[in-house]
Design a protein around this motif. Sequence first.
Motif, short mmCIF file in Angstrom:
data_model
loop_
_atom_site.label_atom_id
_atom_site.label_comp_id
_atom_site.label_asym_id
_atom_site.label_seq_id
_atom_site.Cartn_x
_atom_site.Cartn_y
_atom_site.Cartn_z
N ASN A 265 -6.46 -16.36 1.96
CA ASN A 265 -6.60 -16.43 0.61
C ASN A 265 -8.11 -16.34 0.05
N THR A 283 -4.93 -23.08 -2.56
CA THR A 283 -4.28 -22.84 -1.38
C THR A 283 -3.98 -24.34 -0.85
N LEU A 318 2.56 -21.45 0.96
CA LEU A 318 1.37 -20.48 1.41
C LEU A 318 1.70 -18.84 0.83
N THR A 322 -0.19 -16.99 -2.46
CA THR A 322 -1.21 -15.87 -2.06
C THR A 322 -1.50 -14.82 -3.11
N ALA A 325 -4.04 -16.69 -5.80
CA ALA A 325 -5.00 -17.79 -5.17
C ALA A 325 -6.15 -18.03 -6.02
#
Length: 454
Positions: A265, A283, A318, A322, A325
């Motif tokens: 990221n 993140t 996560l 993405t 980010a």
Amino acid sequence: MTIKNWMRTGLPVLATTALVAAAAFAQDAPQTGAEATAEAAAVVATVNKGDVTWMMVSTILVLFMTVPGLALFYGGLVRAKNMLSVLMQVTVIAAVMMLIWVFYGYSLAFTEGNAFIGGFSKAFLAGVTTDSLSDTFSADAKIPEYIFMAFQMTFSAITPALIIGAFAERMKFSAIVLFCVLWVTFVYYPIAHMVWFSEGYLFELGALDFAGGTVVHINAGIAGLVGCILVGKRTGFGKELMPPHSLPFAMVGASVLWVGWFGFNAGSNLEANAGTTLAVVNTLVATAGAIVGWSLIEWLAKGKPSMLGAISGMVAGLVAITPAAGLCGPIGAIVLGFVASIVCFFFVTTVKNSLGYDDSLDVFGVHGVGGIIGAIGTGIVVAPALGGPGIDGYEMGSQVWIQIQAVAITIVWCGVVSAILYKIVDIIIGLRPSVEKEREGLDITEHGERAYHS
């Protein structure tokens, strides 16, 4: 340079002609030869050692996500008799994808061609030298083209490796490798070109994808869903218990994924600056929000929060953050992670069971669904009113519609082409081992080894 300015400048339009352009400027400018040469040198000399160092670290972190991170995560979730096969699949796929990236993948993804695919002008890294440079999001900053190429190489290595979790424990090793070679060629490279190259169709449309919501996660999730349906269910599915053989291994693997994801990221900012720190914070907090969200909903629905649920929430968070980010504020990131984890929980516990498909390690339920939530949600959380940095001409309804179009195009392209490729591989070498080999376990039947010896 703010996001409002750089999102339209061209995500990595390669600047290998920088020296030529500088020389032309020096020749045309109404200055003395010495002054023109000095100014041309100033234009070229824009590589910052801090940016280069960060991109090297980020590249290594994304590799760390793949081996050992993804390998241990997937390996821990399968039965003991298939542990080694998963480790082998992830390792070899990553290696093969790196070689193909150098041969022609980089060129197809990041050179001029048309709106859907690049050309072969940089096949075998033609023209890529220690002097050639790639653009970043700042007009006055560039990075060596070698490190940009290597960073994107790690993305192309992990994406097909993600797919294998959908049909884990029941597909031939040779079939997996052949499929992945075909898949990156006809699915990954075109989508990467469309989303991340300045002349790509989805880039020109205005779709936002900071680090791979469409290119990596929706792509892998849809390919996994199509694959698990076409390959068929595991022998004994629905009749035999198939629990993970090692949740500690899976937890370690998921944790390595989280650590490596900072390269994924924050590295996608291509520089070491304030925008990079935003991606780092997002993140962290989006993932934390998703872990809490999954644990809470599982606690309410099943009476107990599980370790498997916590690490599933970790990956869902996560995945969801993405594409956003570097395009949202921390509070928006928390909300995005929390919401995505709950929706993913619903898919892996309810929708999958209702429809009866055997997505072994929930690749579609987590990566596909989480990627869709994140990609569409990016159009919302980028809003300055919600703490996002905003983009030029931002209007929420319009941007969300663009994000939906990008998601739909990715789903259709990946779904249709992946189905064709699975059929081709099935015709050439067959997708599945025999029932007897599957029951014995792929460790011994495909590789002649066992992960464990009593």
